[in-house]
Scaffold this active site. Structure first.
Site, PDB file in Angstrom:
ATOM      1  N   GLU A   4       0.788  -1.232   0.000  1.00 34.30           N
ATOM      2  CA  GLU A   4       0.000   0.000   0.000  1.00 34.30           C
ATOM      3  C   GLU A   4       0.817   1.278   0.000  1.00 34.30           C
ATOM      4  O   GLU A   4       0.284   2.365  -0.175  1.00 34.30           O
ATOM      5  CB  GLU A   4      -0.989   0.023   1.173  1.00 34.30           C
ATOM      6  CG  GLU A   4      -0.373  -0.072   2.532  1.00 34.30           C
ATOM      7  CD  GLU A   4      -0.553  -1.442   3.158  1.00 34.30           C
ATOM      8  OE1 GLU A   4      -0.758  -1.513   4.378  1.00 34.30           O
ATOM      9  OE2 GLU A   4      -0.489  -2.444   2.422  1.00 34.30           O
ATOM     10  N   ASN A   5       2.133   1.186   0.196  1.00 35.24           N
ATOM     11  CA  ASN A   5       2.952   2.389   0.087  1.00 35.24           C
ATOM     12  C   ASN A   5       3.332   2.689  -1.357  1.00 35.24           C
ATOM     13  O   ASN A   5       4.070   3.653  -1.614  1.00 35.24           O
ATOM     14  CB  ASN A   5       4.218   2.262   0.942  1.00 35.24           C
ATOM     15  CG  ASN A   5       5.078   1.072   0.561  1.00 35.24           C
ATOM     16  OD1 ASN A   5       4.572  -0.037   0.415  1.00 35.24           O
ATOM     17  ND2 ASN A   5       6.360   1.293   0.384  1.00 35.24           N
TER      18      ASN A   5
END
Length: 526
Positions: A351-352
């Site tokens: 998710e980064n």
């Protein structure tokens, strides 16, 4: 007087509330080819010699947007410059997390310049956790995808967003205190969390989240040209691009400041219109968690042949099909890829800002700009893509992933999941978990966890006793003892597999929730 004149000379028209006038000629030049002999436009006023000079307009009470994820892409040069201004206090900082050790926002916490932080994740920042629980600093926990989208909304001229993330949780009800009275929890709450307005769209609950406006944005870029066009490198993009678009004053620290025309237009992530000042990035890049590719039988989680967590991960791997797009939470879920068959190829989303995440790097492959959601060094597979956090959470929240596998502190028989805090004791932070479970209709949610807590108490509950990460979100629960399917509509569990040597009586004694047992119960497939 001379300093004031110099500062005024460096102040772009945009920060003074005025824009350069547009003439018919300037508009025409946008749409017709410019002769090769035409001068290249420059704006050397955007390039400042040092961060100390560039931050002189930051004042007490400002809201500072600080880019970065973990220590990746943090504007360390600008933060270090702000530390030299101890007179600038009572700041509100907005970031994904609060830094670590002596780096990032952690250093501003120690100088007592921060009054409040709006972040998604504390992680292992025990110093900040202690300050919060003692009432020494304010904390507004915001789901990671909501945090970035609230900033993007303000940058796009929108006052608020509707999101499913956080519905039916303490984010909706405002039950997470923003600040305790001085002296800590026993002295009461100084500022309660913000209760959110709700509305149903197509039978699903959404929260109204207000946009976040920044006074100053601290941004780290890989390359910037003299008119402010920026390129971010791999996962160092994260929150940086969105924050740069948001603030009244955007200051970029760049590893490379290049002449106008050197950056390929198609490669630019952030157009120069959003950037006011550019300074050289002089602080070294740090790695929060160095992880290297395992050798032989060595594994991050211990011996795969005997470790309980590997037994759980091995069973979870059987839920993954060839070609899946999936996200793995931190901790136990990261062991799952070790047990995928050689013929199963998947696209791992972090998710980064990664789609196509690879294994841990060798020593030679380590790159501080390529990390995973656990802030560990990682690699990119051929065909991978990197992007900012807004893109990442649109991908997640929109249900474009096939599967998400998360750890949990508790799961209820209705599929509720709790995995981010123990009130008054442990404040890990929400991170991306609430977003990951926000669209279970499209993305299947599997929880992997040990069956009981360290004190022996059950983790599969009739109702979760801890604050919820998501309601009726989990479809499958896998522990070392059993596999359960969850009927999220009826709110019931069905036992589908039982581990070898485990009796029903043993399982019931360690499970608080009720569950059905089918006539043809299977042995857990390992």
């Amino acid at each position: 007087m001379l300093a004031a004149k110099a500062a005024a000379a460096h102040t772009p028209l945009r920060t003074l509330g005025r824009r350069p006038p547009f003439t018919a000629l300037s508009i025409t030049l946008r749409y017709y080819s410019i002769p090769a002999s035409a001068p290249i436009p420059k704006s050397s006023k955007k390039v400042w010699s040092s961060a100390d000079e560039a931050i002189h307009d930051v004042k007490s009470g400002d809201t500072i947007l600080s880019g970065g994820f973990g220590l990746c892409g943090i504007p360390e040069t600008l933060i270090k410059a702000l530390i030299k201004r101890p007179d600038v206090k009572n700041l509100t900082a907005v970031s994904n997390n609060a830094g670590a050790g002596e780096h990032g926002l952690a250093s501003l916490l120690k100088t007592k310049q921060l009054d409040k932080l709006m972040i998604s994740y504390l992680g292992g920042n025990k110093y900040f956790e202690s300050m919060y629980l003692k009432g020494e600093v304010g904390l507004e926990l915001v789901p990671q995808g909501t945090l970035v989208e609230r900033m993007r909304a303000h940058a796009a001229g929108m006052p608020a967003i509707w999101t499913p993330t956080g519905a039916h949780t303490a984010v909706e009800t405002g039950d997470i205190p923003i600040r305790y009275n001085e002296g800590g929890m026993s002295k009461g709450i100084a500022l309660q969390g913000n209760k959110k307005e709700t509305r149903e769209f197509d039978g699903k609950r959404y929260l109204l989240e207000p946009a976040i406006a920044g006074d100053v944005a601290f941004v780290h870029a890989w390359k910037a040209d003299e008119v402010g066009n920026c390129i971010f490198k791999d996962t160092a993009n994260n929150f940086n691009a969105v924050m740069a678009r948001n603030a009244k004053l955007t200051i970029v620290e760049a590893e490379h400041i290049v002449p106008v025309g050197e950056l390929t237009p198609n490669a630019i992530h952030l157009p120069g219109v959003y950037v006011d000042r550019i300074v050289p990035a002089t602080e070294p890049k740090e790695i929060e968690t160095l992880m290297l590719a395992p050798s032989g039988e060595t594994s991050k989680g211990g011996d795969p042949k005997t470790d309980i967590r590997h037994r759980i991960a091995r069973r979870a791997a059987k839920e993954i099909k060839d070609g899946f797009y999936l996200n793995l939470g931190v901790g136990l879920p990261t062991l799952v890829p070790e047990h995928l068959p050689a013929n199963v190829k998947v696209w791992m989303e972090s998710e980064n800002g990664i789609l196509g995440m690879g294994p841990y790097p060798t020593k030679e492959q380590v790159d501080p700009d390529i990390i995973n959601a656990g802030k560990e060094t990682t690699t990119l597979l051929p065909g991978a893509s990197t992007f900012d956090s807004s893109e990442s959470f649109a991908m997640i929240r929109g249900g474009h992933l096939d599967l998400a596998i998360l750890g949990a502190m508790q799961v209820s028989q209705a599929g509720d999941i709790a995995n981010y805090m123990v009130p008054g004791k442990l404040v890990k932070g929400i991170g991306g978990a609430m977003d990951l479970v926000s669209n279970p209709e499209k993305t299947k949610i599997i929880v992997v966890m040990q069956h009981c807590a360290k004190d022996g108490s059950p983790k599969i509950m009739k109702q979760c006793a801890l604050p919820l990460t998501g309601a009726r979100a989990v479809s499958t629960i896998i522990t070392e003892l059993a596999v359960f399917n969850v009927d999220r509509v009826a709110g019931e569990l069905e036992l589908v597999e039982l581990a070898e040597g485990v009796t029903l009586e043993h399982l019931r004694a360690r499970t608080d929730a009720d569950f059905r047992v089918p006539d043809s119960l299977k042995q857990m497939q390992l």
